[in-house]
Design an enzyme around this catalytic site. Structure first.
Site, PDB file in Angstrom:
ATOM      1  N   SER A  85       6.113 -29.556  21.186  1.00  0.00           N
ATOM      2  CA  SER A  85       5.725 -30.961  21.243  1.00  0.00           C
ATOM      3  C   SER A  85       6.779 -31.773  20.487  1.00  0.00           C
ATOM      4  O   SER A  85       7.198 -31.399  19.392  1.00  0.00           O
ATOM      5  CB  SER A  85       4.357 -31.130  20.572  1.00  0.00           C
ATOM      6  OG  SER A  85       4.018 -32.495  20.519  1.00  0.00           O
TER       7      SER A  85
ATOM      8  N   LYS B 143      10.916 -33.134  26.022  1.00  0.00           N
ATOM      9  CA  LYS B 143      10.698 -32.798  27.441  1.00  0.00           C
ATOM     10  C   LYS B 143      10.465 -34.044  28.299  1.00  0.00           C
ATOM     11  O   LYS B 143      11.140 -34.252  29.303  1.00  0.00           O
ATOM     12  CB  LYS B 143       9.480 -31.856  27.590  1.00  0.00           C
ATOM     13  CG  LYS B 143       9.602 -30.547  26.841  1.00  0.00           C
ATOM     14  CD  LYS B 143       8.374 -29.683  27.015  1.00  0.00           C
ATOM     15  CE  LYS B 143       7.089 -30.270  26.429  1.00  0.00           C
ATOM     16  NZ  LYS B 143       7.127 -30.473  24.968  1.00  0.00           N
TER      17      LYS B 143
ATOM     18  N   SER C 297       3.748 -25.383  27.677  1.00  0.00           N
ATOM     19  CA  SER C 297       3.631 -24.026  28.244  1.00  0.00           C
ATOM     20  C   SER C 297       4.202 -22.981  27.285  1.00  0.00           C
ATOM     21  O   SER C 297       5.265 -22.418  27.536  1.00  0.00           O
ATOM     22  CB  SER C 297       4.305 -23.947  29.618  1.00  0.00           C
ATOM     23  OG  SER C 297       5.584 -24.544  29.661  1.00  0.00           O
TER      24      SER C 297
HETATM   25  P1  ADP Z   1       7.762 -33.869  24.408  1.00  0.00           P
HETATM   26  O1  ADP Z   1       7.548 -34.386  25.790  1.00  0.00           O
HETATM   27  O2  ADP Z   1       8.624 -32.639  24.361  1.00  0.00           O
HETATM   28  O3  ADP Z   1       6.508 -33.716  23.601  1.00  0.00           O
HETATM   29  P2  ADP Z   1       8.782 -36.493  23.894  1.00  0.00           P
HETATM   30  O4  ADP Z   1       9.801 -36.672  24.967  1.00  0.00           O
HETATM   31  O5  ADP Z   1       7.431 -37.107  24.085  1.00  0.00           O
HETATM   32  O6  ADP Z   1       8.641 -34.926  23.618  1.00  0.00           O
HETATM   33  O7  ADP Z   1       9.344 -37.013  22.508  1.00  0.00           O
HETATM   34  C1  ADP Z   1      10.640 -36.729  22.062  1.00  0.00           C
HETATM   35  C2  ADP Z   1      11.094 -37.850  21.123  1.00  0.00           C
HETATM   36  O8  ADP Z   1      12.352 -37.520  20.545  1.00  0.00           O
HETATM   37  C3  ADP Z   1      11.252 -39.187  21.817  1.00  0.00           C
HETATM   38  O9  ADP Z   1      10.755 -40.204  21.000  1.00  0.00           O
HETATM   39  C4  ADP Z   1      12.789 -39.280  21.979  1.00  0.00           C
HETATM   40  O10 ADP Z   1      13.235 -40.608  22.044  1.00  0.00           O
HETATM   41  C5  ADP Z   1      13.262 -38.581  20.716  1.00  0.00           C
HETATM   42  N1  ADP Z   1      14.621 -38.034  20.802  1.00  0.00           N
HETATM   43  C6  ADP Z   1      15.613 -38.250  19.921  1.00  0.00           C
HETATM   44  N2  ADP Z   1      16.755 -37.610  20.260  1.00  0.00           N
HETATM   45  C7  ADP Z   1      16.472 -36.960  21.421  1.00  0.00           C
HETATM   46  C8  ADP Z   1      17.244 -36.137  22.280  1.00  0.00           C
HETATM   47  N3  ADP Z   1      18.534 -35.850  22.023  1.00  0.00           N
HETATM   48  N4  ADP Z   1      16.649 -35.627  23.368  1.00  0.00           N
HETATM   49  C9  ADP Z   1      15.349 -35.900  23.638  1.00  0.00           C
HETATM   50  N5  ADP Z   1      14.569 -36.678  22.875  1.00  0.00           N
HETATM   51  C10 ADP Z   1      15.116 -37.217  21.761  1.00  0.00           C
END
Ligand code: ADP
Length: 195
Positions: A36, A40, A108
């Protein structure tokens, strides 16, 4: 089960190969797995936008659009997580039949769970992408405040804290987000796709 009363008419429908020819690219399931907060959904959304702008039929499936509707009756017990995954895999498979590149963003956490998706969609159409972000960074980001809750004991069985995450052993793509911007990660993903 009423399977004996179901009469498939697939042969009468527009075939996947016809759709792929018309679309100008193949369909596939891009399965984004990771902790989390690993990124993703953010990377899937950025990749969807880039693909869309290039004329690719791309669609994100994630907790937001699946758990609120189709899977609104499911919780987070092991049984419900497996059913959630099964339904997502079946929906993704239908999208692939329509020629789409389906970007699925789901924690997953177990290899068995991801294998069950590969079994449903078929190995040839299953592209596993490991959104590989160290727990410390996910926890620092704590986008949804869930890590703080889990550390405080207010959220049980949280992946990475008191529930295991099994990293992919041989993913199609390993995205180390600590070393990449969101834009770079989305570009890497798109470049790797065998479309
Ligand atoms: P997940 O879906 O894996 O739970 P999210 O996409 O909801 O994760 O959250 C990831 C967070 O991390 C977002 O707020 C995003 O802007 C931040 N972030 C910072 N740097 C990165 C990066 N290099 N790649 C992906 N997300 C990033």
């Amino acid at each position: 089960m009423m399977a004996e009363n179901i009469h498939p008419i697939y042969h009468r429908l527009v075939q996947r190969s016809e759709r792929e020819t018309a679309n100008g690219h193949r369909g596939a399931v891009v399965w984004m797995t990771g902790l989390s907060g690993s990124g993703k959904s953010t990377i899937a959304a950025a990749a969807e936008r880039k693909l869309f702008e290039r004329g690719v039929f791309a669609q994100v499936l994630d907790g937001d659009n699946v758990r609120t509707g189709l899977n609104g009756n499911l919780g987070f017990s092991l049984e419900d997580r497996q059913e959630n995954t099964r339904r997502v895999a079946e929906v993704a498979k239908l999208f692939v039949q329509a020629g789409a590149v389906v970007l699925c963003s789901f924690v997953s956490p177990t290899r068995a769970m991801r294998q069950s998706v590969a079994d449903i969609v078929g190995d040839d159409d299953f592209l596993e992408v490991f959104v590989n972000t160290p727990l410390e960074i996910c926890e620092q980001r704590d986008v949804k405040g869930l890590y703080a809750k889990a550390r405080a004991g207010d959220l049980k069985n949280f992946t990475g804290i008191d529930s295991p995450y099994e990293a992919p052993l041989d993913p199609f793509l390993d995205l180390r987000t600590a070393d990449l911007t969101v834009d770079e990660a989305a570009d890497r993903l798109i470049e790797a796709l065998p479309l």
